[in-house]
Design a protein around this motif. Structure first.
Motif, PDB file in Angstrom:
ATOM      1  N   ARG A 269      -8.261  -0.451   0.038  1.00 57.38           N
ATOM      2  CA  ARG A 269      -7.929  -1.675  -0.705  1.00 57.38           C
ATOM      3  C   ARG A 269      -8.296  -1.509  -2.171  1.00 57.38           C
ATOM      4  N   GLN A 270      -9.453  -0.934  -2.443  1.00 57.91           N
ATOM      5  CA  GLN A 270      -9.882  -0.755  -3.829  1.00 57.91           C
ATOM      6  C   GLN A 270      -8.924   0.179  -4.576  1.00 57.91           C
ATOM      7  N   GLU A 271      -8.505   1.266  -3.931  1.00 56.46           N
ATOM      8  CA  GLU A 271      -7.578   2.204  -4.573  1.00 56.46           C
ATOM      9  C   GLU A 271      -6.225   1.541  -4.837  1.00 56.46           C
ATOM     10  N   MET A 272      -5.764   0.735  -3.872  1.00 60.32           N
ATOM     11  CA  MET A 272      -4.501   0.014  -4.064  1.00 60.32           C
ATOM     12  C   MET A 272      -4.607  -0.937  -5.243  1.00 60.32           C
ATOM     13  N   GLU A 273      -5.710  -1.684  -5.318  1.00 62.86           N
ATOM     14  CA  GLU A 273      -5.878  -2.646  -6.411  1.00 62.86           C
ATOM     15  C   GLU A 273      -5.981  -1.939  -7.761  1.00 62.86           C
TER      16      GLU A 273
ATOM     17  N   PHE B 113       0.866  -1.183   0.000  1.00 65.13           N
ATOM     18  CA  PHE B 113       0.000   0.000   0.000  1.00 65.13           C
ATOM     19  C   PHE B 113       0.903   1.234   0.000  1.00 65.13           C
ATOM     20  N   ILE B 114       0.447   2.322  -0.591  1.00 66.08           N
ATOM     21  CA  ILE B 114       1.099   3.608  -0.367  1.00 66.08           C
ATOM     22  C   ILE B 114       0.674   4.081   1.017  1.00 66.08           C
TER      23      ILE B 114
ATOM     24  N   PRO C  53      -0.878  -9.512   2.442  1.00 65.86           N
ATOM     25  CA  PRO C  53      -1.635 -10.517   1.681  1.00 65.86           C
ATOM     26  C   PRO C  53      -2.585  -9.917   0.640  1.00 65.86           C
ATOM     27  N   LEU C  54      -3.130  -8.732   0.896  1.00 70.63           N
ATOM     28  CA  LEU C  54      -4.019  -8.116  -0.085  1.00 70.63           C
ATOM     29  C   LEU C  54      -3.234  -7.630  -1.306  1.00 70.63           C
ATOM     30  N   VAL C  55      -2.049  -7.075  -1.065  1.00 71.99           N
ATOM     31  CA  VAL C  55      -1.190  -6.627  -2.170  1.00 71.99           C
ATOM     32  C   VAL C  55      -0.693  -7.842  -2.948  1.00 71.99           C
TER      33      VAL C  55
END
Length: 583
Positions: free
Chosen positions: A230-234, A218-219, A273-275
């Motif tokens: 999470r949505q912005e990162m994805e 994440f930034i 894990p999300l990244v």
């Protein structure tokens, strides 16, 4: 006054200018011919028919960049040629991305000694300096590139027209390092957050303490709390993959099969894990194989196509260092480079590998062990030993005297992490340190410093200040140390660089009559142990052993003629390098 000054003779002055300009033009022309031949006038590669009987695995080597001569950042052309030529001599055949896919997906065997060769970052110098070597050995390699470099005017990076020409030659295929090289969550050495920084805008590297790569996290804000959902990162990460895909489709009509994420060893290894999940999906959607790891050279039959290994060769590694790395991970039978057999016959290699060439011996240690060589001739009286150690400062380079192989006893003078450590080993006893002397501080600059490979860190970590210990040096930093050692029956006189002069008593129980040299990696802690290298090279130069009457017992020093010749070659290389960099 016998003659006029050249300033008062404009005609002569102009003639000299013209002659100088002509000479410069000739040099530039010759260099242009060499570069054009290297890149554009390539022959078509003909694939060799070799037996396919290997169902076990393959080695993978990667080169970040190449230079014409020695460089802190890039492997020299000479070293590349030595390393690949020795592999070719041992029967290693290069394999393609399709060969790897067929091996894992269709159970198709590989050549007995299979090598996947690659160059990263899409650098122009890599193609220039590798091309003739590839042709000579009939090798094929993957050129990994950053997609966003395709449209820039930066001549350091290959453009689509160059890459297409390379592909048509048959010696190259394409791979991708992704869209960009950009750092996020950057902190300096006083704990300040620098945010997101493009590769070209990075300030002095010695002040950067923590960072991550664009796709790796994440930034986060200055307190290391995610500043995007999470949505912005994805969406950000997916956009990067889409931009990359669009450029390759536009320029080449397809995305390369192979990917090498920047940076290595992060994915599937403590990443958020999300990244990790979004990266995993995008990679498997767009690529067919992924060199994610950089910890070893070998990929066995059970390896994951999306978590493959490649060994990134460091600029300061000797040829035998590379061979030792391959042996360490593959356990394949490896031949080491010996160099001049006439010089080699004077020495006994006790452990490790040794290369003997001109006025230098390169001694390479086995993994986590000491490399050691002994001069075969016995020295039964007082003698003087002069030599220069040229290995990395972080490591152990040793001189042995009064050595007895039957009892494994000796006196050792070791250069250990910029200290002189004198130890003795008596028969049937352990090693005992006798003396320790500190040498003068070693200076180093930004070019010799590598980023810490930190990928998982907290705000608390970033506030601890600089992790650079002023008394420690980068592991790739070399330093010449000139030794003058006089061995008497009862004492040894040690002089280093004409700055340190000490006398140490010799235990009368040490009755050996051989001398030798040793090389061992440093056990000093580094920022991240997984990146520590347990193989070490020492370079021993200009050895001169004389007896008490100054008669030469052994030497590998250059003659006066050889010194002049080598100095002239260095000067010529400097001139050529100047014109390459200038024009």
């Amino acid at each position: 006054m016998k003659g006029k000054s050249i300033e008062l003779q404009p005609a002569k002055k102009n003639r000299r200018k013209i002659i100088r300009s002509i000479v410069q033009l000739i040099i530039v022309f010759l260099l242009a011919v060499i570069l054009i031949k290297a890149i554009f006038l390539t022959e078509r590669r003909t694939a060799e028919a070799v037996p396919l009987n290997n169902k076990e695995g393959f080695i993978a080597l990667s080169y970040f960049g190449l230079s014409r001569n020695d460089s802190p950042k890039y492997v020299s052309k000479k070293n590349l040629e030595e390393q690949l030529t020795l592999l070719k001599k041992q029967g290693y055949q290069t394999i393609t991305q399709k060969d790897i896919l067929d091996f894992y997906q269709n159970d198709k065997p590989l050549p007995k000694k299979a090598l996947y060769l690659s160059f990263e970052d899409g650098r122009t110098d890599s193609s220039i300096f590798a091309q003739n070597i590839m042709e000579k050995l009939n090798y094929k390699a993957t050129m990994f590139t950053y997609a966003n470099k395709m449209a820039t005017r930066d001549s350091k990076f290959l453009k689509p027209k160059d890459l297409k020409l390379m592909k048509r030659s048959g010696y190259w295929e394409l791979g991708s390092n992704g869209y960009r090289l950009t750092y996020i969550n950057v902190f300096n050495d006083i704990g300040q957050s620098l945010g997101v920084i493009d590769e070209n805008d990075v300030p002095n590297k010695t002040t950067i303490e923590y960072y991550n790569h664009y796709l790796m996290d994440f930034i986060r804000n200055p307190y290391m709390i995610p500043s995007e959902t999470r949505q912005e990162m994805e969406e950000r990460i997916k956009k990067d993959y889409t931009l990359m895909e669009d450029i390759y489709q536009q320029e080449f009509g397809e995305v390369p099969k192979a990917y090498a994420i920047m940076h290595a060893n992060s994915l599937y290894n403590n990443m958020d894990p999300l990244v990790q999940k979004i990266n995993d999906k995008e990679i498997k959607d767009k690529f067919r194989l992924h060199f994610n790891l950089e910890l070893g050279a070998y990929n066995d039959r059970e390896a994951d196509l999306y978590n493959l290994n490649r060994l990134q060769v460091s600029p300061y590694w000797s040829t035998n260092h590379v061979m030792m790395k391959i042996f360490q991970t593959s356990k394949q039978n490896i031949e080491f480079k010996i160099g001049d057999p006439q010089i080699a016959q004077n020495w006994h290699v006790v452990n490790g590998a040794a290369e003997f060439e001109n006025n230098e011996i390169t001694l390479t240690s086995p993994p986590s062990s000491e490399g050691r060589i002994l001069l075969k001739d016995a020295l039964t009286e007082s003698f003087q030993a002069n030599f220069t150690f040229k290995g990395n400062v972080v490591g152990q380079q040793a001189f042995y005297t009064n050595y007895d192989a039957t009892t494994n006893s000796y006196l050792r003078i070791a250069l250990v992490d910029n200290e002189i450590v004198v130890s003795e080993k008596l028969p049937e006893a352990g090693i005992v340190e006798k003396e320790r002397f500190q040498l003068n501080e070693v200076k180093w600059n930004e070019e010799e410093y590598a980023f810490n490979k930190a990928t998982v860190y907290t705000y608390h970590d970033t506030q601890k200040g600089s992790r650079i210990n002023d008394k420690e040096c980068p592991r790739n930093l070399t330093k010449k140390r000139v030794f003058n050692i006089t061995v008497h029956q009862d004492k040894i006189e040690i002089n280093v660089d004409n700055l340190l002069s000490e006398t140490v008593q010799i235990n009368p129980a040490l009755q050996g009559a051989q001398i030798g040299f040793g090389a061992l990696y440093s056990k000093k802690d580094t920022s991240h142990e997984q990146y520590a290298d347990d193989i070490y090279d020492t370079f021993i130069e200009d050895i001169l052993i004389t007896d008490s009457k100054k008669q030469i017992i052994y030497t590998n020093q250059y003659t006066n003629f050889e010194k002049v010749r080598n100095k002239a070659m260095v000067m010529l290389n400097d001139v050529v390098d100047f014109f390459i960099e200038t024009f």
